[in-house]
Design an enzyme around this catalytic site. Sequence first.
Site, mmCIF file in Angstrom:
data_model
loop_
_atom_site.group_PDB
_atom_site.id
_atom_site.type_symbol
_atom_site.label_atom_id
_atom_site.label_comp_id
_atom_site.label_asym_id
_atom_site.label_seq_id
_atom_site.Cartn_x
_atom_site.Cartn_y
_atom_site.Cartn_z
ATOM 1 N N LYS A 114 62.989 39.218 38.771
ATOM 2 C CA LYS A 114 63.699 39.467 37.445
ATOM 3 C C LYS A 114 64.549 40.645 37.346
ATOM 4 O O LYS A 114 65.616 40.581 36.924
ATOM 5 C CB LYS A 114 62.659 39.374 36.456
ATOM 6 C CG LYS A 114 61.769 38.077 36.381
ATOM 7 C CD LYS A 114 62.582 36.985 36.059
ATOM 8 C CE LYS A 114 61.963 35.503 36.080
ATOM 9 N NZ LYS A 114 62.854 34.521 36.364
ATOM 10 N N SER A 136 62.359 38.815 31.616
ATOM 11 C CA SER A 136 61.034 38.953 31.374
ATOM 12 C C SER A 136 60.839 40.270 30.915
ATOM 13 O O SER A 136 61.408 41.218 31.427
ATOM 14 C CB SER A 136 60.173 38.763 32.411
ATOM 15 O OG SER A 136 58.672 38.976 32.206
ATOM 16 N N TYR A 164 57.207 39.275 41.795
ATOM 17 C CA TYR A 164 57.986 38.342 40.713
ATOM 18 C C TYR A 164 58.738 39.165 39.855
ATOM 19 O O TYR A 164 59.915 39.124 39.548
ATOM 20 C CB TYR A 164 56.545 37.600 39.836
ATOM 21 C CG TYR A 164 57.272 36.938 38.604
ATOM 22 C CD1 TYR A 164 58.205 35.844 38.551
ATOM 23 C CD2 TYR A 164 56.912 37.643 37.392
ATOM 24 C CE1 TYR A 164 58.578 35.574 37.500
ATOM 25 C CE2 TYR A 164 57.440 37.082 36.216
ATOM 26 C CZ TYR A 164 58.090 36.050 36.276
ATOM 27 O OH TYR A 164 58.579 35.502 35.257
HETATM 28 P P1 NAD Z 1 57.492 26.766 34.771
HETATM 29 O O1 NAD Z 1 56.978 26.967 36.129
HETATM 30 O O2 NAD Z 1 56.929 25.678 33.866
HETATM 31 O O3 NAD Z 1 58.996 26.078 34.799
HETATM 32 C C1 NAD Z 1 59.979 26.530 35.879
HETATM 33 C C2 NAD Z 1 60.544 25.213 36.296
HETATM 34 O O4 NAD Z 1 61.451 25.750 37.656
HETATM 35 C C3 NAD Z 1 59.456 24.393 37.072
HETATM 36 O O5 NAD Z 1 59.651 22.915 36.622
HETATM 37 C C4 NAD Z 1 59.621 24.519 38.616
HETATM 38 O O6 NAD Z 1 59.354 23.160 39.401
HETATM 39 C C5 NAD Z 1 61.124 24.859 38.653
HETATM 40 N N1 NAD Z 1 61.732 25.641 39.947
HETATM 41 C C6 NAD Z 1 61.045 26.490 40.500
HETATM 42 N N2 NAD Z 1 61.656 26.846 41.759
HETATM 43 C C7 NAD Z 1 62.638 25.802 41.616
HETATM 44 C C8 NAD Z 1 63.910 25.735 42.744
HETATM 45 N N3 NAD Z 1 64.017 26.498 43.844
HETATM 46 N N4 NAD Z 1 64.773 24.687 42.247
HETATM 47 C C9 NAD Z 1 64.642 23.709 41.275
HETATM 48 N N5 NAD Z 1 63.736 23.998 40.519
HETATM 49 C C10 NAD Z 1 62.639 25.278 40.663
HETATM 50 O O7 NAD Z 1 57.971 27.989 33.780
HETATM 51 P P2 NAD Z 1 58.268 28.633 32.690
HETATM 52 O O8 NAD Z 1 57.135 29.003 31.786
HETATM 53 O O9 NAD Z 1 58.859 27.234 31.859
HETATM 54 O O10 NAD Z 1 59.450 29.618 32.889
HETATM 55 C C11 NAD Z 1 60.796 29.417 32.819
HETATM 56 C C12 NAD Z 1 61.371 30.520 33.218
HETATM 57 O O11 NAD Z 1 61.166 31.745 32.439
HETATM 58 C C13 NAD Z 1 61.168 31.292 34.561
HETATM 59 O O12 NAD Z 1 62.219 31.748 35.300
HETATM 60 C C14 NAD Z 1 59.929 32.425 34.454
HETATM 61 O O13 NAD Z 1 60.102 33.155 35.582
HETATM 62 C C15 NAD Z 1 60.475 32.877 33.153
HETATM 63 N N6 NAD Z 1 59.400 33.397 32.195
HETATM 64 C C16 NAD Z 1 58.445 32.956 31.860
HETATM 65 C C17 NAD Z 1 57.588 33.494 31.059
HETATM 66 C C18 NAD Z 1 56.211 32.889 30.764
HETATM 67 O O14 NAD Z 1 55.283 33.768 30.595
HETATM 68 N N7 NAD Z 1 56.073 31.726 30.769
HETATM 69 C C19 NAD Z 1 57.601 34.693 30.506
HETATM 70 C C20 NAD Z 1 59.175 35.564 31.148
HETATM 71 C C21 NAD Z 1 59.991 34.649 31.755
HETATM 72 C C1 WQD Z 2 47.914 38.761 28.399
HETATM 73 C C2 WQD Z 2 46.607 39.572 28.268
HETATM 74 C C3 WQD Z 2 45.540 40.157 30.000
HETATM 75 C C4 WQD Z 2 44.068 36.357 31.086
HETATM 76 C C5 WQD Z 2 52.262 37.904 32.256
HETATM 77 C C6 WQD Z 2 53.417 38.336 33.258
HETATM 78 C C7 WQD Z 2 54.594 38.658 32.731
HETATM 79 C C8 WQD Z 2 54.954 37.325 31.845
HETATM 80 C C9 WQD Z 2 54.186 36.727 30.941
HETATM 81 C C10 WQD Z 2 56.650 35.817 33.172
HETATM 82 C C11 WQD Z 2 46.348 40.664 29.200
HETATM 83 C C12 WQD Z 2 44.667 39.431 29.448
HETATM 84 C C13 WQD Z 2 44.517 37.436 30.584
HETATM 85 C C14 WQD Z 2 42.616 36.012 31.116
HETATM 86 C C15 WQD Z 2 42.373 38.237 30.013
HETATM 87 N N1 WQD Z 2 55.240 36.338 32.750
HETATM 88 N N2 WQD Z 2 43.939 38.327 29.898
HETATM 89 N N3 WQD Z 2 41.835 37.155 30.582
HETATM 90 O O1 WQD Z 2 49.997 39.902 31.705
HETATM 91 O O2 WQD Z 2 50.926 40.082 29.747
HETATM 92 O O3 WQD Z 2 52.090 38.858 31.416
HETATM 93 O O4 WQD Z 2 52.842 36.564 31.834
HETATM 94 O O5 WQD Z 2 57.290 36.730 33.286
HETATM 95 O O6 WQD Z 2 55.476 38.720 33.808
HETATM 96 O O7 WQD Z 2 52.792 39.360 33.893
HETATM 97 O O8 WQD Z 2 50.068 37.704 30.406
HETATM 98 O O9 WQD Z 2 48.646 35.933 29.562
HETATM 99 O O10 WQD Z 2 48.551 37.122 31.925
HETATM 100 O O11 WQD Z 2 47.923 38.426 29.911
HETATM 101 O O12 WQD Z 2 41.970 39.023 29.459
HETATM 102 O O13 WQD Z 2 41.952 35.278 31.578
HETATM 103 O O14 WQD Z 2 45.491 38.722 28.314
HETATM 104 O O15 WQD Z 2 44.676 41.206 30.778
HETATM 105 O O16 WQD Z 2 45.940 41.963 28.605
HETATM 106 P P1 WQD Z 2 50.667 39.237 30.874
HETATM 107 P P2 WQD Z 2 48.945 37.286 30.365
#
Ligand code: NAD
Ligand code: WQD
Length: 339
Positions: free
Chosen positions: A153, A124, A149
Amino acid sequence: MNILVTGGAGYIGSHTIIELYKAGHTAVVVDNLSNSNPESLRRVARITGSEVPFFKVDIRDREGLDRVMGQFKFDACIHFAGLKAVGESVAKPLEYYENNIAGTLVLVQALRDHGCRNIIFSSSATVYGNPEIIPITEQCPKGVCTNPYGWTKSMLEQVLTDMQKADPEWNVVLLRYFNPIGAHESGTIGENPNGIPNNLMPYVTQVAVGKRAELGVFGNDYDTPDGTGVRDYIHVVDLARGHVKALQAIERKCGLGLYNLGTGHGYSVLDVVRAFEKVNGVKVPYSIKPRRPGDIATCYSDPSKAERELDWKAEFGIEEMCRDSWNWQKNNPDGYPEN
Ligand code: NAD
Ligand code: WQD
């Protein structure tokens, strides 16, 4: 290739499976369903026309993984499984370190013992902390994360890097996602948060569909063009395709790879609200609220390394992201049905 997809029932995983099948790969999913619903995989099967084998297995469960890895031979693993709620990770750090870090250690040992040394890891942009350089290149040093969190990562990147250095038979691709939004064009799969959404786009769509009264905009006094936070939103289908490209790098025996997956464009919260209203013809009432603790002003990528080395570039713009997020939400106002 036959791919083990951990966390494949989740938001990014389900979209990635579709792109894997489109590219001629096959997949097997392990997911403990802690943050997902198996209906996502039934819908994926409808889109791809292929049933995806699914096992309700926790990645911390070595015996469960051994059973799956004994039954199938995997060429690579795409590792999405993990807990991802920033606020919850502050309240429950041990659960996050246990699930994400211990889980990944069990997973990679099982992969190695079953002869698979290829992995793509969901990292991330959060690992950059408050970034020293904008747009953020991969050269930008990792920073101080503001929550457990983010540390999971950052630490897992280190674990996987050390593992690859010690045993160069491994190919490890670390993908640093920026802010994934959007949904498959069918509107049948999408992001399905439990309870009150933490992230911007699911909150916007829930306001638009009438489930929440208004959006709270967290701060309008940042040093950005309109004072609200700026992020690099990326369509989840573009992100999914990045994984297919990363698999090609693995086939070329890339060793260790590290890539930003973003568009390179920064949009403010109000830019997103305006784009959403314009494209979809719906209103998103909002009010300005105090800053959210831990937020930074600006975060967007320089994605040129992925273009150069992976031949990957995001194709969808903010309007398509807003259109597809809304298409999913309006067709599924309550997300996936409970089983
Ligand atoms: P998500 O929660 O929709 O998907 C993650 C999945 O992992 C879920 O289906 C959950 O049930 C499963 N899971 C969690 N712990 C587990 C375990 N111990 N064993 C088996 N399954 C497990 O999330 P997503 O948005 O699809 O994210 C996927 C990956 O990408 C995650 O690692 C997340 O941290 C990373 N990521 C997401 C974002 C984002 O904003 N969505 C941004 C950067 C990184
Ligand atoms: C985006 C912008 C908020 C909600 C997070 C995690 C990051 C990654 C992605 C997994 C910011 C603003 C948000 C709301 C708002 N996840 N906001 N009102 O914070 O960039 O990233 O998700 O890895 O680790 O930190 O994403 O969508 O929460 O926020 O004003 O109700 O929207 O302040 O500027 P963020 P976000």
